[in-house]
Design an enzyme around this catalytic site. Structure first.
Site, PDB file in Angstrom:
ATOM      1  N   LEU A 123       9.131  -4.064 -39.450  1.00 13.91           N
ATOM      2  CA  LEU A 123       8.055  -4.373 -40.270  1.00 13.91           C
ATOM      3  C   LEU A 123       6.632  -4.563 -39.414  1.00 13.91           C
ATOM      4  O   LEU A 123       6.618  -4.943 -38.379  1.00 13.91           O
ATOM      5  CB  LEU A 123       8.050  -5.934 -40.948  1.00 13.91           C
ATOM      6  CG  LEU A 123       9.156  -6.210 -41.855  1.00 13.91           C
ATOM      7  CD1 LEU A 123       9.309  -7.546 -42.175  1.00 13.91           C
ATOM      8  CD2 LEU A 123       8.625  -5.518 -43.314  1.00 13.91           C
ATOM      9  N   ASP A 124       5.558  -4.079 -40.174  1.00 15.65           N
ATOM     10  CA  ASP A 124       4.194  -3.971 -39.481  1.00 15.65           C
ATOM     11  C   ASP A 124       3.697  -5.520 -39.246  1.00 15.65           C
ATOM     12  O   ASP A 124       4.135  -6.408 -39.978  1.00 15.65           O
ATOM     13  CB  ASP A 124       3.105  -3.278 -40.225  1.00 15.65           C
ATOM     14  CG  ASP A 124       3.486  -1.721 -40.479  1.00 15.65           C
ATOM     15  OD1 ASP A 124       3.905  -1.131 -39.288  1.00 15.65           O
ATOM     16  OD2 ASP A 124       3.118  -1.105 -41.315  1.00 15.65           O
ATOM     17  N   PRO A 125       3.091  -5.864 -38.250  1.00 17.14           N
ATOM     18  CA  PRO A 125       2.364  -7.022 -37.917  1.00 17.14           C
ATOM     19  C   PRO A 125       1.919  -7.564 -39.097  1.00 17.14           C
ATOM     20  O   PRO A 125       1.827  -8.822 -39.384  1.00 17.14           O
ATOM     21  CB  PRO A 125       1.371  -6.603 -36.707  1.00 17.14           C
ATOM     22  CG  PRO A 125       1.960  -5.456 -36.193  1.00 17.14           C
ATOM     23  CD  PRO A 125       2.361  -4.638 -37.244  1.00 17.14           C
ATOM     24  N   ALA A 132       2.757  -7.198 -41.893  1.00 13.98           N
ATOM     25  CA  ALA A 132       3.690  -7.496 -43.121  1.00 13.98           C
ATOM     26  C   ALA A 132       4.674  -8.887 -42.776  1.00 13.98           C
ATOM     27  O   ALA A 132       4.534  -9.291 -41.650  1.00 13.98           O
ATOM     28  CB  ALA A 132       4.808  -6.543 -43.358  1.00 13.98           C
TER      29      ALA A 132
END
Length: 297
Positions: free
Chosen positions: A39-41, A43
Site C-alpha cells: 500500500l502506498d504511504p 493509503a
C-alpha cells in the site's frame, strides 16, 4: 518460539508497508515477516502480514481480488496521479461542459470490466531491476507497458462539487495488479478535465477483511490466523492422513490421488489440523507445490 500465522493489519496513512513490517517484527520478536501486497504511504487499510513459516503462504494470497474505497478528484492532474504529487494542470471553465452526471457514468462504465491499463509511472513496478518510482525521482522519463486487469465493480457513492473540482467517492472491486490511481487519471482524462486520487483505503484482500484487522498500537499479542485457517480462505482444503502428510513433507508424490483435487491447487491439512502445504496435480498423482515447516510436537 514464535508461532507461524497470518496477521491482518489496518495500515494508517503516512507509513510505508515496509514500516508496518518493521513494527510487526519488533512486536512479534522475529525477523521473518512479509506482506501480501504493498500500500502506498497515502493509503490506509488492509495489509495481510505473514509471520515465520506462514510467509510461504503470501504468494498464494497476493494474487487475490481486492476492494478499495477511494476519492477521485476531477479537474486536476498531478505528477504522481495522486494527492502526494505536484499539481500539473487545472481544468478551465469551458472543459466542464462535458462533465455531466451521464458523462461521469459513461466514463466509469468504460473503465469497468476487462480493461487495458497503463500503471502510474511512480508505481513500484520494476523496470530493468529498479522500481519505476526510483527512476522517476532520478529524472528519468518512465512509460510503463499497459496491462490487462479486471474491474468488476466501479460505483460512485457520493459527489461533492468544489471550487474548480469535483470529488467522487467510489468503491472499486478489482483483480490484483489494478492501479486505482490509474483509474482516477483515466477517468479524468476521458472527461477532458484531468483527475487524480486524493484518498485510498483497501478494505478487502480475497476473503480477508479490514474489519478483522488490528491497528499498529495493538500489534503486541495480536491474534493471528493459523496457516491452515488462512490457507482455507484462499484455497480448497484437502484433509490428508498422517501417512500422506509424512510422504508430502518428504517430497513424495501421492500416487493416483489427483482425482481428489477439484481445482489446480489445494491446501493439505493433516489429522492434527496443521497445514502440511499446498498440493498440485502431476499427472494422476499429487505432489507438494509448497511445504510448510513441520511443527514440533
Amino acid at each position: 518460539m514464535v508461532s507461524p500465522g497470518i496477521l491482518l493489519v489496518d495500515k494508517p496513512a503516512g507509513l510505508t508497508s515496509h514500516d508496518v513490517v518493521a513494527r510487526t517484527r519488533r512486536a512479534f520478536g522475529t525477523r521473518k515477516v512479509g506482506h501480501a501486497g504493498t500500500l502506498d504511504p497515502m493509503a490506509t487499510g488492509l495489509l495481510v502480514i505473514g509471520i515465520e513459516g506462514a510467509t510461504r503462504l503470501l504468494t498464494y494470497i497476493v494474487g487475490a481480488d481486492k476492494t478499495y474505497e477511494a476519492t477521485i478528484r476531477l479537474g486536476q492532474t498531478t505528477s504522481t496521479d495522486d494527492a502526494d504529487g505536484e499539481i500539473l494542470t487545472s481544468a478551465d471553465t469551458t472543459a466542464w461542459a462535458e462533465v455531466t452526471e451521464g458523462g461521469i457514468a459513461a466514463g466509469v462504465a468504460e473503465l469497468t470490466g476487462a480493461i487495458s491499463q497503463v500503471p502510474s509511472s511512480v508505481s513500484a513496478i520494476k523496470v530493468d531491476g529498479r522500481r519505476a518510482y526510483d527512476r522517476v525521482r532520478a529524472g528519468e522519463d518512465v512509460v510503463l507497458a499497459a496491462r490487462d486487469v479486471t474491474v468488476s465493480r466501479f460505483d460512485v457513492r457520493a459527489r461533492r462539487d468544489g471550487d474548480g473540482v469535483i470529488d467522487l467517492d467510489v468503491v472499486v472491486e478489482c483483480s490484483s495488479g489494478t492501479y486505482i490511481r490509474s483509474l482516477a487519471r483515466d477517468l479524468g482524462a476521458g472527461l477532458g478535465v484531468g483527475g487524480h486520487l486524493t484518498a485510498l483505503r483497501r478494505t478487502r484482500v480475497g476473503d480477508f477483511d479490514v474489519a478483522d484487522a488490528v491497528g499498529l498500537d495493538d500489534l503486541v499479542g495480536a491474534p493471528t490466523l493459523t496457516p491452515a485457517q488462512a490457507a482455507g480462505r484462499v484455497l480448497p482444503i484437502m484433509d490428508v492422513s498422517a501417512a500422506d502428510a509424512r510422504d508430502l513433507r518428504h517430497g513424495k508424490r501421492l500416487a493416483g490421488k489427483a482425482v481428489l483435487l477439484e481445482g489446480s491447487l489445494a491446501a493439505a491439512v493433516d489429522e492434527e489440523g496443521e497445514l502440511v502445504g499446498i498440493v498440485e496435480r502431476r499427472g494422476a498423482d499429487l505432489k507438494s507445490a509448497m511445504n510448510m515447516p513441520e511443527v514440533a510436537r
